[in-house]
Design an enzyme around this catalytic site. Structure first.
Site: not given
Ligand code: TTP
Ligand code: MG
Length: 377
Positions: A11, A105-106
């Site tokens: 992630d 991203d996961e």
């Molecule tokens: P996430 O992996 O949930 O968040 P992140 O990568 O920004 O942060 P973390 O370090 O906690 O993993 O989500 C990946 C991307 O998806 C995030 O950068 C933006 C998008 N996204 C949205 O557009 N809306 C949302 O509500 C979420 C949770 C994510």
């Molecule tokens: Mg993330």
């Protein structure tokens, strides 16, 4: 007993925000939010600097501004995120083809049998993190365990730039201490319900019978019952995807001279370019198919490494070259076809490639996270 699987969950850290900070040095070290500050805008994600102020994904932008007056809003660039995601997947494929994307991203990777033959999954995870850092200039967090549930939790344990393994020998103890609200699939509603039942930790959850959980939570209850015991047999499900995009046309009247063939290829090039756009497909090889009046078929391909064949001009230029190669100016042609194949990173996996359509981001999807069983109960 079957050997335990080795699963990695990757992630990216503050994904959209990190990409923006990477590409614009002025944003580095600053609290930023990706999203729109307009009246009903929401924050897609926030940089770790902004998270310190309590700014987080899905928060209304106005609220985020209140919490962090120095917050800088940046417009999202989905194309760039998709491209980065594609490159992440190229790295993953250096280790395994069993990749299940969860979002842009996961992803889960099953590295039980990985391509380089590395025995420790944590070593695979380290290498992947390092390649992401070197090639993409971004950081990822990785979680390693013997199933998806625990790998997913592990990747969150040491964010950002985290690496954590939940080994089978400590899994039960770890789960017993885990807050139920941190279980995969427990959203706010389910969490509240567990709270009302006096269930706060994995150990509390493990005391409940299967019947009771099923009765209270439906299908999700059965899953929670298994999770509480460290059991999650769901395989990492690789998406099998498109290998090529093409179009063809059978003509009412045979094409007898060069000009009519060239003109027809111009039309096909336009059609193909639109299709590539629609499917968001990239490939390095263009193939021309010709069916002659006597129904014999010839195919001729050209591979241009480096840049995918995508624009009308590119397609048309290469198609005309292929037509010349086939050398059939005077022969009557009843069908012409053009297709693009050979997507990036497909070398080792002709059957599979990562389709960026999977990455189509919808804010809504995130707002009602698909991982939240609340939706089902
Ligand atoms: P996430 O992996 O949930 O968040 P992140 O990568 O920004 O942060 P973390 O370090 O906690 O993993 O989500 C990946 C991307 O998806 C995030 O950068 C933006 C998008 N996204 C949205 O557009 N809306 C949302 O509500 C979420 C949770 C994510
Ligand atoms: Mg993330």
């Amino acid at each position: 007993m079957e050997a335990l699987r080795k699963i990695i969950h990757i992630d990216m850290d503050a994904f959209f925000a990190s990409v923006e900070q990477r590409d614009n040095p002025e944003l580095r070290g600053k609290p930023i939010a990706v999203g729109s500050e307009q009246a009903r805008g929401v924050v897609a994600t926030a940089s770790y600097e902004a998270r310190k102020f309590g700014v987080h994904s899905a928060m209304p932008s106005s609220r985020a501004r209140q919490l962090c007056p120095s917050l800088i809003f940046v417009a999202p660039r989905f194309e760039v995120y998709k491209e980065v995601s594609g490159k992440m997947h190229e790295i993953f494929h250096e280790y395994t083809d069993i990749i299940e994307p969860i979002s842009v991203d996961e992803a889960f990777l099953d590295v039980t049998h990985n391509k380089p033959g590395i025995s420790l999954a944590v070593e695979v995870a380290k290498e992947i993190k390092q390649k992401i850092r070197e090639r993409l200039n971004l950081t990822a967090s990785a979680g390693i365990s013997y199933n998806k549930f625990l790998a997913k939790i592990a990747s969150d344990l040491r964010k950002p730039d985290g690496l954590a393994t939940i080994h089978p020998s400590i899994a039960q103890d770890f789960i017993d201490r885990l807050k139920v609200r941190d279980f995969w699939g427990v959203g706010p509603k389910t969490s509240e319900k567990f709270g009302r039942l006096g269930i706060n930790t994995g150990a509390d959850l493990r005391k409940l019978s299967l019947d009771f959980l099923h009765h209270e939570f439906g299908k999700a209850g059965i899953i929670f019952y298994s999770f509480a015991r460290g059991i999650d047999n769901r395989p990492v499900e690789a998406v099998s995807l498109r290998k090529s995009v093409g179009c063809e046309e059978t003509y009412l009247k045979d094409l007898n001279d060069y000009d009519s063939k060239a003109a027809a290829l111009g039309d096909l090039a336009e059609d193909l370019s639109r299709r590539l756009e629609r499917h968001d497909f990239n490939g390095y090889t263009l193939t021309l198919k010709i069916k002659f009046a006597d129904f014999t078929v010839r195919n001729k391909s050209y591979t241009r490494l480096g840049t995918p064949v995508r624009s009308v001009a590119d397609i048309k230029g290469i198609a005309l070259k292929l037509l010349d190669d086939i050398n059939c100016d005077r022969e009557p042609v009843r069908l012409l076809g053009l297709s693009v194949s050979n997507p990036p990173g497909a070398k080792d996996r002709p059957e599979k490639y990562y389709d960026p359509r999977q990455l189509q981001l919808e804010f809504d999807k995130y707002l009602s996270s698909g991982l939240d069983f609340d939706m089902e109960v």
